[in-house]
Write a protein that holds these residues in place. Structure first.
Motif, PDB file in Angstrom:
ATOM      1  N   ALA A  18      84.484  14.643  44.412  1.00  0.00           N
ATOM      2  CA  ALA A  18      84.171  15.564  45.525  1.00  0.00           C
ATOM      3  C   ALA A  18      83.269  16.720  45.106  1.00  0.00           C
ATOM      4  CB  ALA A  18      85.454  16.116  46.157  1.00  0.00           C
ATOM      5  N   TRP A  19      82.488  16.529  44.034  1.00  0.00           N
ATOM      6  CA  TRP A  19      81.576  17.573  43.592  1.00  0.00           C
ATOM      7  C   TRP A  19      80.207  17.353  44.220  1.00  0.00           C
ATOM      8  CZ3 TRP A  19      82.004  22.056  40.914  1.00  0.00           C
ATOM      9  CH2 TRP A  19      83.237  22.320  40.316  1.00  0.00           C
ATOM     10  N   SER A  20      80.022  17.917  45.403  1.00  0.00           N
ATOM     11  CA  SER A  20      78.730  17.875  46.075  1.00  0.00           C
ATOM     12  C   SER A  20      78.403  19.293  46.558  1.00  0.00           C
ATOM     13  CB  SER A  20      78.755  16.898  47.251  1.00  0.00           C
ATOM     14  OG  SER A  20      79.701  17.309  48.218  1.00  0.00           O
ATOM     15  N   PHE A  21      77.257  19.429  47.185  1.00  0.00           N
ATOM     16  CA  PHE A  21      76.801  20.750  47.623  1.00  0.00           C
ATOM     17  C   PHE A  21      76.398  20.679  49.086  1.00  0.00           C
ATOM     18  CE2 PHE A  21      73.005  23.694  47.957  1.00  0.00           C
ATOM     19  CZ  PHE A  21      73.775  24.830  48.158  1.00  0.00           C
ATOM     20  N   THR A  22      76.916  21.610  49.887  1.00  0.00           N
ATOM     21  CA  THR A  22      76.562  21.712  51.299  1.00  0.00           C
ATOM     22  C   THR A  22      75.695  22.947  51.492  1.00  0.00           C
ATOM     23  OG1 THR A  22      78.627  20.642  51.993  1.00  0.00           O
ATOM     24  CG2 THR A  22      77.455  21.926  53.645  1.00  0.00           C
ATOM     25  N   PRO A  23      74.363  22.771  51.618  1.00  0.00           N
ATOM     26  CA  PRO A  23      73.479  23.937  51.753  1.00  0.00           C
ATOM     27  C   PRO A  23      73.471  24.494  53.168  1.00  0.00           C
ATOM     28  CG  PRO A  23      72.182  21.939  51.796  1.00  0.00           C
ATOM     29  CD  PRO A  23      73.607  21.505  51.577  1.00  0.00           C
ATOM     30  N   SER A  24      74.662  24.746  53.696  1.00  0.00           N
ATOM     31  CA  SER A  24      74.793  25.267  55.054  1.00  0.00           C
ATOM     32  C   SER A  24      74.420  26.744  55.088  1.00  0.00           C
ATOM     33  CB  SER A  24      76.233  25.083  55.540  1.00  0.00           C
ATOM     34  OG  SER A  24      76.508  25.900  56.641  1.00  0.00           O
ATOM     35  N   LEU A  25      73.475  27.097  55.959  1.00  0.00           N
ATOM     36  CA  LEU A  25      73.116  28.506  56.102  1.00  0.00           C
ATOM     37  C   LEU A  25      74.286  29.312  56.648  1.00  0.00           C
ATOM     38  CD1 LEU A  25      69.460  28.297  57.489  1.00  0.00           C
ATOM     39  CD2 LEU A  25      70.214  28.828  55.163  1.00  0.00           C
ATOM     40  N   SER A  26      75.149  28.665  57.402  1.00  0.00           N
ATOM     41  CA  SER A  26      76.318  29.379  57.915  1.00  0.00           C
ATOM     42  C   SER A  26      77.265  29.764  56.785  1.00  0.00           C
ATOM     43  CB  SER A  26      77.055  28.528  58.942  1.00  0.00           C
ATOM     44  OG  SER A  26      78.187  29.215  59.421  1.00  0.00           O
ATOM     45  N   TYR A  27      77.459  28.859  55.827  1.00  0.00           N
ATOM     46  CA  TYR A  27      78.301  29.200  54.688  1.00  0.00           C
ATOM     47  C   TYR A  27      77.665  30.327  53.876  1.00  0.00           C
ATOM     48  CZ  TYR A  27      80.810  24.845  55.623  1.00  0.00           C
ATOM     49  OH  TYR A  27      81.539  23.855  56.222  1.00  0.00           O
ATOM     50  N   VAL A  28      76.339  30.300  53.774  1.00  0.00           N
ATOM     51  CA  VAL A  28      75.640  31.394  53.108  1.00  0.00           C
ATOM     52  C   VAL A  28      75.881  32.701  53.867  1.00  0.00           C
ATOM     53  CG1 VAL A  28      73.382  32.301  52.449  1.00  0.00           C
ATOM     54  CG2 VAL A  28      73.881  29.874  52.125  1.00  0.00           C
ATOM     55  N   GLY A  29      75.793  32.641  55.205  1.00  0.00           N
ATOM     56  CA  GLY A  29      76.057  33.822  56.017  1.00  0.00           C
ATOM     57  C   GLY A  29      77.478  34.329  55.855  1.00  0.00           C
ATOM     58  N   GLN A  30      78.443  33.408  55.780  1.00  0.00           N
ATOM     59  CA  GLN A  30      79.826  33.824  55.560  1.00  0.00           C
ATOM     60  C   GLN A  30      79.968  34.503  54.205  1.00  0.00           C
ATOM     61  OE1 GLN A  30      82.238  30.336  56.051  1.00  0.00           O
ATOM     62  NE2 GLN A  30      81.871  30.202  58.247  1.00  0.00           N
ATOM     63  N   GLY A  31      79.271  33.983  53.208  1.00  0.00           N
ATOM     64  CA  GLY A  31      79.321  34.607  51.894  1.00  0.00           C
ATOM     65  C   GLY A  31      78.749  36.008  51.908  1.00  0.00           C
ATOM     66  N   ILE A  32      77.681  36.216  52.701  1.00  0.00           N
ATOM     67  CA  ILE A  32      77.111  37.553  52.840  1.00  0.00           C
ATOM     68  C   ILE A  32      78.131  38.501  53.446  1.00  0.00           C
ATOM     69  CG2 ILE A  32      75.365  38.904  54.077  1.00  0.00           C
ATOM     70  CD1 ILE A  32      73.504  36.463  53.804  1.00  0.00           C
ATOM     71  N   ILE A  33      78.820  38.030  54.489  1.00  0.00           N
ATOM     72  CA  ILE A  33      79.813  38.863  55.167  1.00  0.00           C
ATOM     73  C   ILE A  33      81.012  39.139  54.260  1.00  0.00           C
ATOM     74  CG2 ILE A  33      81.418  38.943  57.119  1.00  0.00           C
ATOM     75  CD1 ILE A  33      79.355  37.235  58.662  1.00  0.00           C
ATOM     76  N   MET A  34      81.444  38.131  53.516  1.00  0.00           N
ATOM     77  CA  MET A  34      82.608  38.278  52.647  1.00  0.00           C
ATOM     78  C   MET A  34      82.320  39.188  51.455  1.00  0.00           C
ATOM     79  SD  MET A  34      83.695  34.262  52.732  1.00  0.00           S
ATOM     80  CE  MET A  34      85.112  34.377  51.662  1.00  0.00           C
ATOM     81  N   GLY A  35      81.100  39.122  50.932  1.00  0.00           N
ATOM     82  CA  GLY A  35      80.747  39.948  49.795  1.00  0.00           C
ATOM     83  C   GLY A  35      80.889  39.216  48.475  1.00  0.00           C
ATOM     84  N   PHE A  36      80.200  39.723  47.470  1.00  0.00           N
ATOM     85  CA  PHE A  36      80.147  39.048  46.176  1.00  0.00           C
ATOM     86  C   PHE A  36      81.506  38.962  45.472  1.00  0.00           C
ATOM     87  CE2 PHE A  36      79.032  39.292  41.528  1.00  0.00           C
ATOM     88  CZ  PHE A  36      78.698  37.945  41.408  1.00  0.00           C
TER      89      PHE A  36
END
Length: 669
Positions: free
Chosen positions: A262-280
């Motif tokens: 199960a080691w794959s990558f989902t380049p979802s911009l939404s997940y990127v956006g969630q990461g921005i909101i969640m913080g580093f």
């Protein structure tokens, strides 16, 4: 442009007619805008909640989008009406978690009659409406009675509510709100890691100025452009991934690791956006959990024979095995985080009683800051809570029957849920974390004693406690924002009730559509928190654990109990390194979700850190938040289009390059 013209025509004419209502700060345009935003958030949260277990409150984003929309009206909304917009939007958007559509209901569908003594429960649309009505309101009536205590007297931080108030002040070029946060809070970066939103805002006390707040230049046109292009980019990528699933299932480490581990990558911009909101810091904790869970424990369980099934199998595979370690981490973190809250509650209550007696002798007034016509009357609270509980008990009995959960037990669940909601509000005010999952587990523990052996009753009772804690916390954050910006508590109370009512039908309808098209849990929507609820209920009933998982559970629980204690101490002492201490909840979520979800969020977290430290024009620079909001909303909205395409039999265009035997959710096995 068409949407803007339509919105102006439909709402604009009402703005002048509804300014002077009986309830101050309550307006029909604000409610309509809040409901529109909330419905988008509702679909988005249901979509991502079923995928990852992550639910975002999105109060900052709701206020921002509400402000941008209101600028198109003939008379823009006031700051107080913008608060009503975000209160209505968050009440509408968080129903997927409050009513258990991302955890409780999928868990009931996973019940096995042979193993659990009860057949799986799949609610119809009508039954879903009944269940939602049973839990949608009683938590709303729990916040107004304790508002004065936690907001006015104790001045708890409620960092997300404070951050929203400061954002609204910046948007309207107003003096910054008088936060009066206690210095011991010392929040420089505060995360909400619990199935929901993560917000960051400085907790330094800001003196009230006599001149308007000079924030960064915020032009509605530029903000609209940023929101629009990010929305379109995310939507187009999501639609492309529907027809070509490999786009969201890139085997960056090779097909073997993607297919077998199960080691794959989902380049979802939404997940990127969630990461921005969640913080580093939060995304870093999540990826640390991913590395430990999927990079170390999963292969260890597989090769040792403790989890002999396919890696992605939640029953016999290593994903199901590491689930138990994740559960231990979450319980330990929640318990340790709650203990200081309980202690402070007891101490503060004692001091308040003493202070009240002294204040009476000295003639001091610790009274309410609002006039009675702006407050929620006490009789409304008593009648509303009583009616919601009585009706809720009846509806739960109708939906699940006497064998599911007894009416007396349901009543006990509401009482326990009310008590736990007080702890949830205090924890939220202290740490910006609403520990709804941990409180749900406490309720499950209690019901393992009341109705032993009843899996259904155990899960339902946990759902009741979770609903009460979620709604009470949401409204209290809104009340904090309203207190800082002068919005009417009664208007916000109305907004919460209206948003919850509308969301009952929106959420239930959306969930019914998803269950008709996709298996839930399934490859596309694994609903990881459903397994957490069911696994904990089974553990309380029979005490059986997967082979050799108990030792790892004890070790990780002990380690993260210690880490949580250090984190609590660091936050209270306002030390700079406190924010970098790993979050137990975020770490555990890294176990629950496959690596594809966590990696993309880490990218967002890194972008947030780089932007904030190197490119942000000031502390109030919201450009990246606008872009992140567009990313999240774009995929959430286009997911509805994907659902419609799936309903009408429009399948994928090509499974070329996927090579994951259905793990991506788009290709047939």
């Amino acid at each position: 442009m068409v949407f803007r013209r339509w919105l102006r025509d439909c709402i604009g004419f009402m703005s002048a007619r509804h300014r002077d209502l009986t309830v101050s700060d309550f307006s029909l345009p604000a409610i309509i805008i809040g409901l529109l935003i909330g419905c988008l958030l509702c679909f988005t949260n249901l979509y991502f909640g079923l995928q990852t277990g992550f639910i975002s409150m999105m109060s900052l984003q709701s206020a921002l989008i509400g402000y941008l929309v209101s600028r198109m009206l003939p008379t823009p909304l006031s700051p107080q009406e913008i608060i009503l917009v975000q209160a209505t939007a968050t009440a509408t958007g968080t129903m997927p978690l409050a009513a258990g559509f991302v955890g409780i209901l999928p868990a009931l569908g996973l019940i096995n009659e042979e193993r659990d003594g009860s057949p799986p429960i799949h609610l119809s649309w009508v039954a879903g409406i009944g269940w939602s009505c049973a839990v949608a309101f009683f938590g709303v009536f729990l916040s107004p009675p304790i508002r004065k205590q936690v907001i006015i007297e104790e001045e708890l931080a409620f960092p997300s509510g404070t951050a929203t108030a400061q954002l609204i002040s910046v948007l309207h070029n107003l003096p910054p709100p008088e936060t009066n946060l206690r210095r011991r809070k010392g929040y420089q970066s505060i995360e909400d890691e619990e199935d929901g939103e993560v917000a960051r805002e400085s907790g330094e006390t800001t003196p009230r100025e006599t001149t308007p707040l000079q924030g960064p230049e915020i032009t509605p046109t530029a903000s609209w452009h940023e929101l629009l292009w990010s929305f379109v980019a995310s939507g187009l990528l999501t639609l492309s991934a529907y027809f070509f699933p490999v786009i969201f299932a890139i085997p960056i480490f090779g097909n073997y690791l993607a297919r077998e581990w199960a080691w794959s990558f989902t380049p979802s911009l939404s997940y990127v956006g969630q990461g921005i909101i969640m913080g580093f810091p939060t995304t870093l904790s999540m990826n640390m959990g991913m590395l430990v869970g999927w990079g170390i424990l999963s292969p260890m369980a597989k090769f040792s024979g403790w989890a002999p099934g396919p890696v992605g199998d939640m029953t016999s595979g290593s994903r199901g095995w590491i689930l138990w370690v994740s559960l231990a981490i979450m319980c330990a973190d929640s318990l340790v985080s709650l203990l200081p809250v309980v202690w402070e509650f007891l101490v503060d209550t004692t001091l308040r009683l003493k202070r009240g007696s002294s204040a009476q002798l000295e003639g001091k007034d610790y009274g309410e800051t609002e006039t009675p016509d702006r407050l929620v009357p006490g009789r409304w609270i008593i009648i509303g809570w009583s009616v919601s509980v009585v009706v809720g008990i009846f509806l739960v009995w109708v939906v699940f029957g006497h064998e599911g959960i007894k009416p007396v037990a349901t009543f006990a669940g509401y009482i326990l849920g009310g008590l736990l909601s007080v702890l949830a509000v205090r924890a939220l005010g202290e740490t910006d974390i609403n520990p709804v999952s941990g409180l749900g587990k406490i309720s499950q523990l209690f019901f393992a004693w009341i109705q032993p052996g009843n899996i259904v009753a155990n899960i339902i009772a946990g759902g009741v406690a979770e609903a009460g804690a979620q709604q009470a916390g949401d409204l209290m954050q809104d009340l904090k924002t309203g207190h800082l910006c002068g919005a009417s508590p009664r208007a916000l109370f109305y907004g919460q009730l209206i948003g919850s009512t509308v969301s009952i039908f929106v959420t239930t309808t959306a969930y019914s559509l998803y269950t008709r098209v996709y298996p839930i849990p399934g490859p596309s929507f694994p609903a990881p928190t459903a397994y957490v609820w069911l696994s904990f209920a089974r553990l309380l009933r029979d005490g059986q654990l997967p082979e050799n998982s108990s030792a790892f559970m004890i070790v990780f629980a002990a380690v993260f109990a210690l880490i949580a204690a250090v984190k609590v101490y660091a936050v209270k002492k306002a030390v700079w390194w406190g924010v970098w201490i790993p979050s137990g909840v975020a770490f555990a979520i890294g176990f629950l979700n496959t690596p594809s979800f966590s990696i993309a969020r880490l990218i967002g977290g890194i972008l947030e850190y780089v932007f904030r430290t190197r490119y942000a024009r000031s502390g109030g620079d919201i450009r990246l938040i606008v872009v992140a909001s567009g990313f999240v909303l774009g995929e959430g909205v286009i997911s509805v289009v994907s659902l419609i395409l799936k309903t009408f039999g429009v399948g994928v265009a090509s499974c070329w390059g996927c090579g994951q035997s259905g793990l991506c959710g788009g290709c047939p096995s």
